[in-house]
Design a protein around this motif. Sequence first.
Motif, PDB file in Angstrom:
ATOM      1  N   GLU A 100      36.145  41.324  32.433  1.00 22.92           N
ATOM      2  CA  GLU A 100      35.210  42.228  31.764  1.00 22.92           C
ATOM      3  C   GLU A 100      35.283  43.628  32.382  1.00 22.92           C
ATOM      4  O   GLU A 100      35.243  44.634  31.673  1.00 22.92           O
ATOM      5  CB  GLU A 100      33.791  41.637  31.925  1.00 22.92           C
ATOM      6  N   LEU A 101      35.401  43.674  33.700  1.00 28.08           N
ATOM      7  CA  LEU A 101      35.486  44.968  34.395  1.00 28.08           C
ATOM      8  C   LEU A 101      36.752  45.716  33.998  1.00 28.08           C
ATOM      9  O   LEU A 101      36.725  46.918  33.740  1.00 28.08           O
ATOM     10  CB  LEU A 101      35.468  44.759  35.920  1.00 28.08           C
ATOM     11  N   ILE A 102      37.883  44.977  33.953  1.00 30.88           N
ATOM     12  CA  ILE A 102      39.151  45.626  33.616  1.00 30.88           C
ATOM     13  C   ILE A 102      39.127  46.123  32.164  1.00 30.88           C
ATOM     14  O   ILE A 102      39.618  47.204  31.851  1.00 30.88           O
ATOM     15  CB  ILE A 102      40.331  44.654  33.865  1.00 30.88           C
ATOM     16  N   LYS A 103      38.512  45.330  31.309  1.00 32.29           N
ATOM     17  CA  LYS A 103      38.456  45.716  29.882  1.00 32.29           C
ATOM     18  C   LYS A 103      37.561  46.937  29.668  1.00 32.29           C
ATOM     19  O   LYS A 103      37.729  47.685  28.736  1.00 32.29           O
ATOM     20  CB  LYS A 103      37.931  44.535  29.049  1.00 32.29           C
ATOM     21  N   ASN A 104      36.549  47.105  30.540  1.00 30.80           N
ATOM     22  CA  ASN A 104      35.592  48.203  30.365  1.00 30.80           C
ATOM     23  C   ASN A 104      35.622  49.132  31.579  1.00 30.80           C
ATOM     24  O   ASN A 104      34.630  49.268  32.299  1.00 30.80           O
ATOM     25  CB  ASN A 104      34.173  47.638  30.173  1.00 30.80           C
ATOM     26  N   ASN A 115      35.717  52.434  32.010  1.00 28.43           N
ATOM     27  CA  ASN A 115      34.823  53.592  32.111  1.00 28.43           C
ATOM     28  C   ASN A 115      33.350  53.223  32.168  1.00 28.43           C
ATOM     29  O   ASN A 115      32.589  53.834  32.901  1.00 28.43           O
ATOM     30  CB  ASN A 115      35.069  54.557  30.954  1.00 28.43           C
ATOM     31  N   SER A 116      32.970  52.204  31.403  1.00 24.20           N
ATOM     32  CA  SER A 116      31.539  51.897  31.363  1.00 24.20           C
ATOM     33  C   SER A 116      31.118  50.931  32.475  1.00 24.20           C
ATOM     34  O   SER A 116      29.962  50.888  32.864  1.00 24.20           O
ATOM     35  CB  SER A 116      31.152  51.329  29.995  1.00 24.20           C
ATOM     36  N   LEU A 117      32.064  50.124  33.010  1.00 22.77           N
ATOM     37  CA  LEU A 117      31.678  49.146  34.050  1.00 22.77           C
ATOM     38  C   LEU A 117      32.411  49.330  35.379  1.00 22.77           C
ATOM     39  O   LEU A 117      31.774  49.412  36.437  1.00 22.77           O
ATOM     40  CB  LEU A 117      31.938  47.716  33.549  1.00 22.77           C
ATOM     41  N   LEU A 118      33.743  49.376  35.311  1.00 21.28           N
ATOM     42  CA  LEU A 118      34.508  49.335  36.558  1.00 21.28           C
ATOM     43  C   LEU A 118      34.288  50.570  37.446  1.00 21.28           C
ATOM     44  O   LEU A 118      33.924  50.424  38.622  1.00 21.28           O
ATOM     45  CB  LEU A 118      36.000  49.149  36.244  1.00 21.28           C
ATOM     46  N   TRP A 119      34.451  51.769  36.889  1.00 21.04           N
ATOM     47  CA  TRP A 119      34.281  52.971  37.717  1.00 21.04           C
ATOM     48  C   TRP A 119      32.839  53.114  38.221  1.00 21.04           C
ATOM     49  O   TRP A 119      32.628  53.399  39.413  1.00 21.04           O
ATOM     50  CB  TRP A 119      34.752  54.239  36.978  1.00 21.04           C
ATOM     51  N   PRO A 120      31.811  52.910  37.347  1.00 22.04           N
ATOM     52  CA  PRO A 120      30.432  52.968  37.873  1.00 22.04           C
ATOM     53  C   PRO A 120      30.177  51.941  38.981  1.00 22.04           C
ATOM     54  O   PRO A 120      29.459  52.207  39.943  1.00 22.04           O
ATOM     55  CB  PRO A 120      29.563  52.672  36.647  1.00 22.04           C
ATOM     56  N   LEU A 121      30.820  50.752  38.848  1.00 22.40           N
ATOM     57  CA  LEU A 121      30.641  49.723  39.883  1.00 22.40           C
ATOM     58  C   LEU A 121      31.271  50.177  41.199  1.00 22.40           C
ATOM     59  O   LEU A 121      30.676  50.030  42.273  1.00 22.40           O
ATOM     60  CB  LEU A 121      31.259  48.392  39.427  1.00 22.40           C
ATOM     61  N   ILE A 122      32.469  50.756  41.103  1.00 22.85           N
ATOM     62  CA  ILE A 122      33.149  51.256  42.312  1.00 22.85           C
ATOM     63  C   ILE A 122      32.265  52.295  43.012  1.00 22.85           C
ATOM     64  O   ILE A 122      32.059  52.256  44.227  1.00 22.85           O
ATOM     65  CB  ILE A 122      34.528  51.863  41.946  1.00 22.85           C
ATOM     66  N   GLN A 123      31.700  53.207  42.202  1.00 23.44           N
ATOM     67  CA  GLN A 123      30.824  54.250  42.737  1.00 23.44           C
ATOM     68  C   GLN A 123      29.592  53.640  43.418  1.00 23.44           C
ATOM     69  O   GLN A 123      29.236  54.008  44.545  1.00 23.44           O
ATOM     70  CB  GLN A 123      30.375  55.163  41.574  1.00 23.44           C
ATOM     71  N   ALA A 124      28.978  52.659  42.731  1.00 23.67           N
ATOM     72  CA  ALA A 124      27.776  52.024  43.280  1.00 23.67           C
ATOM     73  C   ALA A 124      28.086  51.254  44.558  1.00 23.67           C
ATOM     74  O   ALA A 124      27.316  51.272  45.522  1.00 23.67           O
ATOM     75  CB  ALA A 124      27.165  51.089  42.230  1.00 23.67           C
ATOM     76  N   LEU A 125      29.254  50.588  44.586  1.00 22.76           N
ATOM     77  CA  LEU A 125      29.646  49.832  45.779  1.00 22.76           C
ATOM     78  C   LEU A 125      29.887  50.776  46.954  1.00 22.76           C
ATOM     79  O   LEU A 125      29.474  50.506  48.081  1.00 22.76           O
ATOM     80  CB  LEU A 125      30.915  49.016  45.501  1.00 22.76           C
ATOM     81  N   GLU A 126      30.539  51.904  46.662  1.00 21.12           N
ATOM     82  CA  GLU A 126      30.843  52.868  47.716  1.00 21.12           C
ATOM     83  C   GLU A 126      29.554  53.454  48.288  1.00 21.12           C
ATOM     84  O   GLU A 126      29.386  53.553  49.507  1.00 21.12           O
ATOM     85  CB  GLU A 126      31.743  53.970  47.162  1.00 21.12           C
ATOM     86  N   ASN A 127      28.622  53.806  47.369  1.00 21.32           N
ATOM     87  CA  ASN A 127      27.333  54.341  47.823  1.00 21.32           C
ATOM     88  C   ASN A 127      26.594  53.328  48.691  1.00 21.32           C
ATOM     89  O   ASN A 127      26.031  53.668  49.730  1.00 21.32           O
ATOM     90  CB  ASN A 127      26.443  54.681  46.618  1.00 21.32           C
ATOM     91  N   THR A 128      26.607  52.077  48.242  1.00 20.82           N
ATOM     92  CA  THR A 128      25.909  51.027  48.987  1.00 20.82           C
ATOM     93  C   THR A 128      26.535  50.847  50.367  1.00 20.82           C
ATOM     94  O   THR A 128      25.833  50.772  51.381  1.00 20.82           O
ATOM     95  CB  THR A 128      25.959  49.696  48.195  1.00 20.82           C
ATOM     96  N   ALA A 129      27.892  50.806  50.385  1.00 18.48           N
ATOM     97  CA  ALA A 129      28.592  50.608  51.660  1.00 18.48           C
ATOM     98  C   ALA A 129      28.326  51.767  52.620  1.00 18.48           C
ATOM     99  O   ALA A 129      28.127  51.565  53.815  1.00 18.48           O
ATOM    100  CB  ALA A 129      30.084  50.454  51.406  1.00 18.48           C
ATOM    101  N   ASN A 130      28.289  52.976  52.076  1.00 20.04           N
ATOM    102  CA  ASN A 130      28.118  54.152  52.941  1.00 20.04           C
ATOM    103  C   ASN A 130      26.682  54.361  53.384  1.00 20.04           C
ATOM    104  O   ASN A 130      26.431  54.859  54.477  1.00 20.04           O
ATOM    105  CB  ASN A 130      28.577  55.418  52.205  1.00 20.04           C
ATOM    106  N   ASN A 131      25.730  54.034  52.528  1.00 18.59           N
ATOM    107  CA  ASN A 131      24.358  54.495  52.774  1.00 18.59           C
ATOM    108  C   ASN A 131      23.331  53.426  53.126  1.00 18.59           C
ATOM    109  O   ASN A 131      22.220  53.757  53.505  1.00 18.59           O
ATOM    110  CB  ASN A 131      23.850  55.264  51.541  1.00 18.59           C
ATOM    111  N   THR A 132      23.667  52.143  52.984  1.00 23.19           N
ATOM    112  CA  THR A 132      22.659  51.115  53.234  1.00 23.19           C
ATOM    113  C   THR A 132      22.433  50.933  54.737  1.00 23.19           C
ATOM    114  O   THR A 132      23.386  50.852  55.511  1.00 23.19           O
ATOM    115  CB  THR A 132      23.075  49.772  52.615  1.00 23.19           C
TER     116      THR A 132
END
Length: 197
Positions: A30-34, A36-53
Amino acid sequence: MSGSDIEVLIEKFARLPGLGPRSARRAVLELIKNKNSLLWPLIQALENTANNTKICTRCGNFDLIDPCNICNDPKRDNTLLCIVEGVADLWALERSGCFKGLYHITGGLLSAIDGIRPEDLNLENLSLKINELNISEVIMALSATLEGQTTAHYLAKFLDDTSVKVSGLARGIPVGGELDFLDDGTLTTALKSRRPL
Ligand SMILES: [Zn+2]
Protein backbone atom coordinates in the motif's frame (compact mmCIF):
# COMPACT_ATOMS: atom_id res chain seq x y z
CA MET A 1 15.20 -0.34 -4.50
CA SER A 2 15.68 -4.03 -5.11
CA GLY A 3 13.31 -6.85 -4.25
CA SER A 4 15.40 -7.68 -1.21
CA ASP A 5 15.08 -4.07 0.05
CA ILE A 6 11.33 -4.54 -0.06
CA GLU A 7 11.74 -7.84 1.79
CA VAL A 8 13.78 -6.06 4.48
CA LEU A 9 11.02 -3.47 4.82
CA ILE A 10 8.35 -6.16 5.10
CA GLU A 11 10.44 -7.95 7.72
CA LYS A 12 10.72 -4.71 9.79
CA PHE A 13 6.99 -4.08 9.57
CA ALA A 14 6.24 -7.69 10.55
CA ARG A 15 8.11 -7.10 13.84
CA LEU A 16 5.60 -4.43 14.89
CA PRO A 17 2.92 -5.47 17.40
CA GLY A 18 -0.34 -6.42 15.72
CA LEU A 19 1.27 -7.01 12.32
CA GLY A 20 2.30 -10.43 11.08
CA PRO A 21 4.14 -11.12 7.78
CA ARG A 22 0.87 -11.07 5.83
CA SER A 23 -0.34 -7.68 7.13
CA ALA A 24 3.21 -6.33 6.79
CA ARG A 25 3.26 -7.28 3.10
CA ARG A 26 -0.09 -5.59 2.54
CA ALA A 27 1.02 -2.45 4.38
CA VAL A 28 4.27 -2.19 2.40
CA LEU A 29 2.47 -2.75 -0.87
CA GLU A 30 0.00 0.00 0.00
CA LEU A 31 2.86 2.37 0.84
CA ILE A 32 4.65 1.69 -2.45
CA LYS A 33 1.44 2.15 -4.42
CA ASN A 34 0.72 5.48 -2.69
CA LYS A 35 4.12 7.12 -2.59
CA ASN A 36 2.98 10.72 -2.36
CA SER A 37 -0.01 10.35 -0.08
CA LEU A 38 1.39 7.65 2.27
CA LEU A 39 5.04 6.72 1.85
CA TRP A 40 6.72 10.15 1.86
CA PRO A 41 4.51 11.53 4.70
CA LEU A 42 5.32 8.37 6.69
CA ILE A 43 9.06 8.81 6.11
CA GLN A 44 8.75 12.43 7.29
CA ALA A 45 6.75 11.43 10.38
CA LEU A 46 9.19 8.63 11.23
CA GLU A 47 12.16 10.97 10.89
CA ASN A 48 10.51 13.60 13.09
CA THR A 49 9.67 10.99 15.70
CA ALA A 50 13.19 9.54 15.64
CA ASN A 51 14.79 12.97 15.93
CA ASN A 52 12.49 14.65 18.41
CA THR A 53 10.94 12.10 20.77
CA LYS A 54 12.19 12.25 24.33
CA ILE A 55 11.49 10.15 27.41
CA CYS A 56 10.08 12.32 30.19
CA THR A 57 12.50 12.17 33.12
CA ARG A 58 9.62 12.70 35.58
CA CYS A 59 7.03 10.14 34.47
CA GLY A 60 8.57 8.06 31.66
CA ASN A 61 6.08 9.20 28.98
CA PHE A 62 7.19 9.82 25.37
CA ASP A 63 6.86 13.41 24.20
CA LEU A 64 8.67 16.11 22.25
CA ILE A 65 9.54 17.95 25.45
CA ASP A 66 11.03 16.87 28.78
CA PRO A 67 9.27 17.15 31.25
CA CYS A 68 6.36 16.05 29.08
CA ASN A 69 3.17 18.02 28.40
CA ILE A 70 1.34 16.19 31.20
CA CYS A 71 4.01 16.80 33.85
CA ASN A 72 4.29 20.41 32.65
CA ASP A 73 0.56 21.15 32.72
CA PRO A 74 -0.31 23.35 35.73
CA LYS A 75 -3.97 22.36 35.39
CA ARG A 76 -3.28 18.70 36.23
CA ASP A 77 -4.16 17.61 39.76
CA ASN A 78 -0.78 17.12 41.43
CA THR A 79 -2.29 15.39 44.45
CA LEU A 80 -3.11 12.29 42.38
CA LEU A 81 -0.47 9.94 40.99
CA CYS A 82 -1.41 7.04 38.77
CA ILE A 83 1.09 4.19 38.46
CA VAL A 84 1.03 2.35 35.13
CA GLU A 85 3.23 -0.28 33.55
CA GLY A 86 3.89 1.40 30.20
CA VAL A 87 3.30 4.35 27.91
CA ALA A 88 0.45 2.48 26.14
CA ASP A 89 -1.44 2.35 29.46
CA LEU A 90 -0.85 6.05 30.07
CA TRP A 91 -2.14 6.84 26.58
CA ALA A 92 -5.21 4.63 27.14
CA LEU A 93 -6.08 6.56 30.33
CA GLU A 94 -5.48 9.87 28.56
CA ARG A 95 -7.77 8.82 25.69
CA SER A 96 -10.53 8.08 28.18
CA GLY A 97 -10.18 11.62 29.56
CA CYS A 98 -11.21 10.33 33.00
CA PHE A 99 -7.95 11.01 34.86
CA LYS A 100 -6.56 14.49 35.44
CA GLY A 101 -3.69 13.71 37.78
CA LEU A 102 -0.05 12.80 37.11
CA TYR A 103 1.54 9.51 36.11
CA HIS A 104 4.48 7.30 36.93
CA ILE A 105 5.53 4.55 34.52
CA THR A 106 7.19 1.51 36.11
CA GLY A 107 8.53 0.21 32.78
CA GLY A 108 7.60 -3.36 33.67
CA LEU A 109 6.08 -5.68 36.24
CA LEU A 110 7.71 -7.86 38.88
CA SER A 111 7.97 -11.45 37.74
CA ALA A 112 9.65 -14.34 39.52
CA ILE A 113 9.47 -16.44 36.33
CA ASP A 114 11.09 -13.81 34.09
CA GLY A 115 13.50 -12.74 36.84
CA ILE A 116 12.24 -9.13 36.96
CA ARG A 117 13.15 -7.64 40.35
CA PRO A 118 12.23 -4.29 41.96
CA GLU A 119 15.61 -2.84 40.93
CA ASP A 120 14.72 -3.55 37.28
CA LEU A 121 11.71 -1.22 37.48
CA ASN A 122 11.71 2.57 37.31
CA LEU A 123 11.13 3.21 41.02
CA GLU A 124 14.19 5.23 41.96
CA ASN A 125 12.60 8.66 42.13
CA LEU A 126 9.12 7.49 43.12
CA SER A 127 9.09 8.32 46.84
CA LEU A 128 11.03 11.52 46.20
CA LYS A 129 8.42 12.54 43.64
CA ILE A 130 5.55 11.75 45.99
CA ASN A 131 6.98 14.05 48.64
CA GLU A 132 7.92 16.81 46.21
CA LEU A 133 4.58 16.94 44.42
CA ASN A 134 2.28 16.85 47.43
CA ILE A 135 0.70 13.60 46.27
CA SER A 136 -2.10 12.45 48.59
CA GLU A 137 -3.32 9.40 46.64
CA VAL A 138 -1.48 6.85 44.53
CA ILE A 139 -3.65 4.81 42.16
CA MET A 140 -2.27 1.45 41.00
CA ALA A 141 -3.56 1.06 37.45
CA LEU A 142 -1.75 -2.21 36.80
CA SER A 143 -2.86 -5.34 34.95
CA ALA A 144 -5.18 -7.81 36.67
CA THR A 145 -2.53 -10.50 36.19
CA LEU A 146 -0.37 -12.25 38.78
CA GLU A 147 2.57 -9.97 37.86
CA GLY A 148 0.38 -6.84 37.96
CA GLN A 149 -1.01 -7.67 41.37
CA THR A 150 2.39 -8.71 42.77
CA THR A 151 3.78 -5.36 41.64
CA ALA A 152 0.83 -3.45 43.11
CA HIS A 153 1.30 -5.15 46.49
CA TYR A 154 5.04 -4.54 46.42
CA LEU A 155 4.49 -0.85 45.64
CA ALA A 156 1.82 -0.52 48.32
CA LYS A 157 4.38 -1.84 50.86
CA PHE A 158 7.08 0.37 49.34
CA LEU A 159 4.83 3.39 49.98
CA ASP A 160 3.95 2.27 53.50
CA ASP A 161 6.22 4.82 55.13
CA THR A 162 4.73 7.74 53.21
CA SER A 163 1.42 9.25 54.23
CA VAL A 164 -0.30 8.70 50.87
CA LYS A 165 -3.51 6.75 50.38
CA VAL A 166 -2.97 3.81 48.03
CA SER A 167 -5.82 2.57 45.84
CA GLY A 168 -6.26 0.12 42.96
CA LEU A 169 -8.59 -0.09 39.98
CA ALA A 170 -11.93 -1.82 40.56
CA ARG A 171 -12.23 -5.16 38.82
CA GLY A 172 -15.60 -6.05 37.50
CA ILE A 173 -18.19 -6.11 34.78
CA PRO A 174 -17.32 -3.92 31.78
CA VAL A 175 -19.80 -1.24 30.75
CA GLY A 176 -22.37 -2.91 28.50
CA GLY A 177 -21.12 -6.35 29.57
CA GLU A 178 -23.58 -9.23 29.80
CA LEU A 179 -23.08 -11.70 32.65
CA ASP A 180 -23.36 -14.66 30.35
CA PHE A 181 -20.25 -13.58 28.39
CA LEU A 182 -17.96 -12.88 31.35
CA ASP A 183 -15.13 -15.19 32.27
CA ASP A 184 -15.32 -16.81 35.72
CA GLY A 185 -12.52 -14.66 37.18
CA THR A 186 -14.20 -11.37 36.23
CA LEU A 187 -17.57 -12.53 37.52
CA THR A 188 -16.10 -13.74 40.82
CA THR A 189 -14.19 -10.46 41.36
CA ALA A 190 -17.28 -8.42 40.46
CA LEU A 191 -19.35 -10.32 43.01
CA LYS A 192 -16.66 -9.99 45.69
CA SER A 193 -16.34 -6.24 45.14
CA ARG A 194 -20.11 -5.64 45.17
CA ARG A 195 -21.35 -2.31 46.53
CA PRO A 196 -24.59 -1.00 48.03
CA LEU A 197 -27.02 0.37 45.41
ZN1 LIG B 1 6.03 13.36 32.21
